[in-house]
Design a protein around this motif. Structure first.
Motif, mmCIF file in Angstrom:
data_model
loop_
_atom_site.group_PDB
_atom_site.id
_atom_site.type_symbol
_atom_site.label_atom_id
_atom_site.label_comp_id
_atom_site.label_asym_id
_atom_site.label_seq_id
_atom_site.Cartn_x
_atom_site.Cartn_y
_atom_site.Cartn_z
ATOM 1 N N GLN A 237 0.836 -1.195 0.000
ATOM 2 C CA GLN A 237 0.000 0.000 0.000
ATOM 3 C C GLN A 237 0.872 1.246 0.000
ATOM 4 O O GLN A 237 1.966 1.259 0.578
ATOM 5 C CB GLN A 237 -0.929 0.014 1.222
ATOM 6 C CG GLN A 237 -1.914 -1.138 1.225
ATOM 7 C CD GLN A 237 -2.760 -1.186 2.487
ATOM 8 O OE1 GLN A 237 -2.600 -0.364 3.384
ATOM 9 N NE2 GLN A 237 -3.657 -2.154 2.557
ATOM 10 N N ASN A 239 0.748 3.881 1.640
ATOM 11 C CA ASN A 239 1.085 4.417 2.958
ATOM 12 C C ASN A 239 2.044 3.523 3.737
ATOM 13 O O ASN A 239 2.365 3.815 4.897
ATOM 14 C CB ASN A 239 -0.184 4.669 3.778
ATOM 15 C CG ASN A 239 -0.964 3.390 4.064
ATOM 16 O OD1 ASN A 239 -0.542 2.291 3.708
ATOM 17 N ND2 ASN A 239 -2.112 3.545 4.710
ATOM 18 N N GLU A 241 1.545 0.362 4.738
ATOM 19 C CA GLU A 241 0.898 -0.575 5.647
ATOM 20 C C GLU A 241 0.496 -1.886 4.967
ATOM 21 O O GLU A 241 -0.239 -2.685 5.540
ATOM 22 C CB GLU A 241 -0.327 0.080 6.291
ATOM 23 C CG GLU A 241 0.036 1.277 7.174
ATOM 24 C CD GLU A 241 -1.171 1.920 7.826
ATOM 25 O OE1 GLU A 241 -2.299 1.394 7.645
ATOM 26 O OE2 GLU A 241 -0.998 2.935 8.523
ATOM 27 N N LYS A 248 6.415 1.543 0.552
ATOM 28 C CA LYS A 248 5.544 2.714 0.477
ATOM 29 C C LYS A 248 5.922 3.573 -0.720
ATOM 30 O O LYS A 248 7.068 3.551 -1.192
ATOM 31 C CB LYS A 248 5.624 3.538 1.766
ATOM 32 C CG LYS A 248 6.982 4.123 2.056
ATOM 33 C CD LYS A 248 7.048 4.692 3.481
ATOM 34 C CE LYS A 248 5.990 5.751 3.718
ATOM 35 N NZ LYS A 248 6.143 6.370 5.073
ATOM 36 N N GLY A 249 4.944 4.316 -1.213
ATOM 37 C CA GLY A 249 5.183 5.282 -2.279
ATOM 38 C C GLY A 249 5.884 4.699 -3.484
ATOM 39 O O GLY A 249 5.527 3.638 -4.000
ATOM 40 N N TYR A 289 -9.877 6.168 -1.284
ATOM 41 C CA TYR A 289 -8.704 5.618 -0.603
ATOM 42 C C TYR A 289 -7.401 5.833 -1.373
ATOM 43 O O TYR A 289 -6.406 5.177 -1.072
ATOM 44 C CB TYR A 289 -8.923 4.132 -0.327
ATOM 45 C CG TYR A 289 -9.900 3.901 0.803
ATOM 46 C CD1 TYR A 289 -9.531 4.076 2.123
ATOM 47 C CD2 TYR A 289 -11.219 3.557 0.533
ATOM 48 C CE1 TYR A 289 -10.423 3.889 3.157
ATOM 49 C CE2 TYR A 289 -12.138 3.366 1.562
ATOM 50 C CZ TYR A 289 -11.734 3.536 2.872
ATOM 51 O OH TYR A 289 -12.624 3.353 3.893
ATOM 52 N N ASP A 291 -3.973 7.631 -2.091
ATOM 53 C CA ASP A 291 -2.966 8.156 -1.159
ATOM 54 C C ASP A 291 -2.930 7.403 0.163
ATOM 55 O O ASP A 291 -2.069 7.676 0.996
ATOM 56 C CB ASP A 291 -3.157 9.651 -0.881
ATOM 57 C CG ASP A 291 -2.677 10.517 -2.035
ATOM 58 O OD1 ASP A 291 -1.814 10.055 -2.785
ATOM 59 O OD2 ASP A 291 -3.186 11.636 -2.191
ATOM 60 N N LYS A 292 -3.855 6.460 0.371
ATOM 61 C CA LYS A 292 -3.794 5.609 1.557
ATOM 62 C C LYS A 292 -3.454 4.191 1.125
ATOM 63 O O LYS A 292 -2.423 3.654 1.500
ATOM 64 C CB LYS A 292 -5.115 5.627 2.317
ATOM 65 C CG LYS A 292 -5.078 4.781 3.586
ATOM 66 C CD LYS A 292 -6.382 4.874 4.367
ATOM 67 C CE LYS A 292 -6.295 4.044 5.649
ATOM 68 N NZ LYS A 292 -7.572 4.091 6.422
ATOM 69 N N ASP A 295 -1.946 4.391 -5.224
ATOM 70 C CA ASP A 295 -1.250 5.548 -5.787
ATOM 71 C C ASP A 295 -2.280 6.531 -6.339
ATOM 72 O O ASP A 295 -3.149 6.173 -7.126
ATOM 73 C CB ASP A 295 -0.322 5.073 -6.897
ATOM 74 C CG ASP A 295 0.437 6.213 -7.548
ATOM 75 O OD1 ASP A 295 -0.194 6.932 -8.352
ATOM 76 O OD2 ASP A 295 1.627 6.374 -7.269
ATOM 77 N N SER A 296 -2.195 7.789 -5.923
ATOM 78 C CA SER A 296 -3.206 8.783 -6.285
ATOM 79 C C SER A 296 -3.265 9.013 -7.787
ATOM 80 O O SER A 296 -4.345 9.020 -8.391
ATOM 81 C CB SER A 296 -2.915 10.105 -5.566
ATOM 82 O OG SER A 296 -3.874 11.085 -5.901
#
Length: 394
Positions: A237, A239, A241, A248-249, A289, A291-292, A295-296
């Motif tokens: 994910q 974020n 998690e 992340k990212g 969801y 950005d959580k 990927d936005s």
């Protein structure tokens, strides 16, 4: 202009983005039909959004950096002409992949040649008209069999890759990665797959399917590293998690970020973990969801690809007639092709017939034949699957 706020809650509108630029006459017409007034923000929103998108694109592979810059072109083949061939391809893919999974469960490994043939056939259909296989995806029902979900994810991922203008070899690689993303589940006890994990130990074991999958695919030697990465990382994910590594990212590779989205979209539209969501509501969930979990930038591009009225949606037009969305012209997302199933009095059409809203887009009847709302699944006792399974519908 940048529309910052509507005269009603965003969730009561068909717009996927809370805040967006009006760039076309079609978008302006849709606002006109929905709202009495809107709020405009003229203080640097476009410049800020442009910077954000450029920064997001820097993390993608080179072909994706230019995604969306090419003009949309009509599909080479109409859905009516592609649906029969797409049905054959889908049925053959299901048989082949089911056999491949059976052999994998017996420890015989993966037949990469069969997997490549499955993806190759689907790519050719998607390049002619992606909506045919997308529409057939809505015939799937969630069950314990893995082949349906794997094929669906491959179709969704390659449809998205087509929107991103990926070159043919990358489109095929993405489709193969999505097809094999859950191959590690062949190492998980069947009762856990059927009934879900019942305790912490079973949850930990199930989560290891990502590692099992990567190990299975590494043994194939001839598979690209990105295919292996997707098997390992599609539950990571943004974020940090997710699992198995808590990446992340930008630590998550681009194909894994795509399959993370198509994996969840397929599950929630087919009801694998609860009631199924209509396609438009599923896209709202993904957007909520971003950005959580997701990927936005990739999420927004996926939503733009499927459109405001995704294939398989049930809609009502301004005349009161009810229809199933069967195809989305890439050059006119707001004017899909519809299969009309109910007349204005909610009586069933016998037989249903096709309407192309694009033919009314620039006429005086544009508002009369515009889509007025997206309907919940099952509205007016309409079973979308039963219509799509009938002979002679197309």
């Amino acid at each position: 202009m940048y529309v910052a706020q509507l005269d009603r809650p965003w969730l009561e509108s068909p717009f996927m983005f809370q805040g967006f630029f009006v760039r076309t006459d079609e978008e302006l017409e849709q606002l006109k039909q929905l709202c009495n007034f809107v709020y405009i923000d003229e203080e640097g929103k476009e410049q800020q959004q442009g910077k954000r998108r450029v920064a997001a694109n820097e993390a993608t592979s080179p072909p994706v950096e230019n995604a969306g810059k090419q003009a949309a072109k009509p599909h080479p083949v109409a859905i009516e002409d592609e649906i029969t061939e797409a049905r054959k391809i889908r049925e053959q893919a299901s048989r082949r992949f089911r056999d491949m999974l059976d052999e994998a469960r017996l420890g015989k490994g993966i037949d990469v040649g069969v997997a490549n043939r499955i993806v190759g056939d689907m790519v050719e259909s998607l390049l002619r008209n992606p909506d045919a296989l997308l529409l057939l995806r809505s015939l799937s029902q969630y069950d314990a069999e893995a082949e349906s979900h794997a094929i669906n994810c491959s179709i969704l991922s390659m449809t998205f890759g087509r929107c991103l203008h990926l070159p043919h070899h990358e489109l095929t690689e993405l489709g193969l990665a999505a097809l094999l993303h859950d191959i590690g589940e062949t190492e998980i006890p069947v009762e856990i797959l059927h009934e879900g994990p019942k305790n912490t130990e079973e949850t930990s074991l199930y989560r290891r399917h990502t590692e099992f999958g990567a190990n299975i695919l590494r043994d194939m030697y001839s598979l690209p590293e990105r295919v292996i990465n997707v098997a390992l990382s599609h539950h990571e994910q943004i974020n940090g998690e997710g699992y198995p590594r808590g990446l992340k990212g930008d630590e998550i590779d681009y194909f894994s970020r795509i399959v993370a989205i198509t994996n969840v979209y397929d599950h929630i539209t087919l009801g694998s973990s609860g009631p199924s969501l209509p396609p438009a509501e599923a896209l709202r969930y993904l957007y909520l969801y971003r950005d959580k979990f997701f990927d936005s930038d990739v999420t927004e591009r996926f939503i733009e690809c499927l459109g405001v009225y995704p294939v398989g949606s049930l809609v009502e037009i301004a005349t009161g007639e009810v229809a199933i969305v069967i195809s989305i012209p890439p050059e006119a997302h707001l004017y899909p092709r519809l299969l009309l199933v109910l007349d204005a009095h909610k009586n069933r059409y016998q037989p249903p017939h096709i309407m192309n809203l694009a033919q009314f887009a620039s006429s005086e009847n544009a508002q009369k034949y515009a889509i007025s709302r997206v309907l919940p699944a099952g509205s007016y006792d309409i079973d979308i699957k039963s219509y799509l399974q009938r002979d002679g519908v197309f």
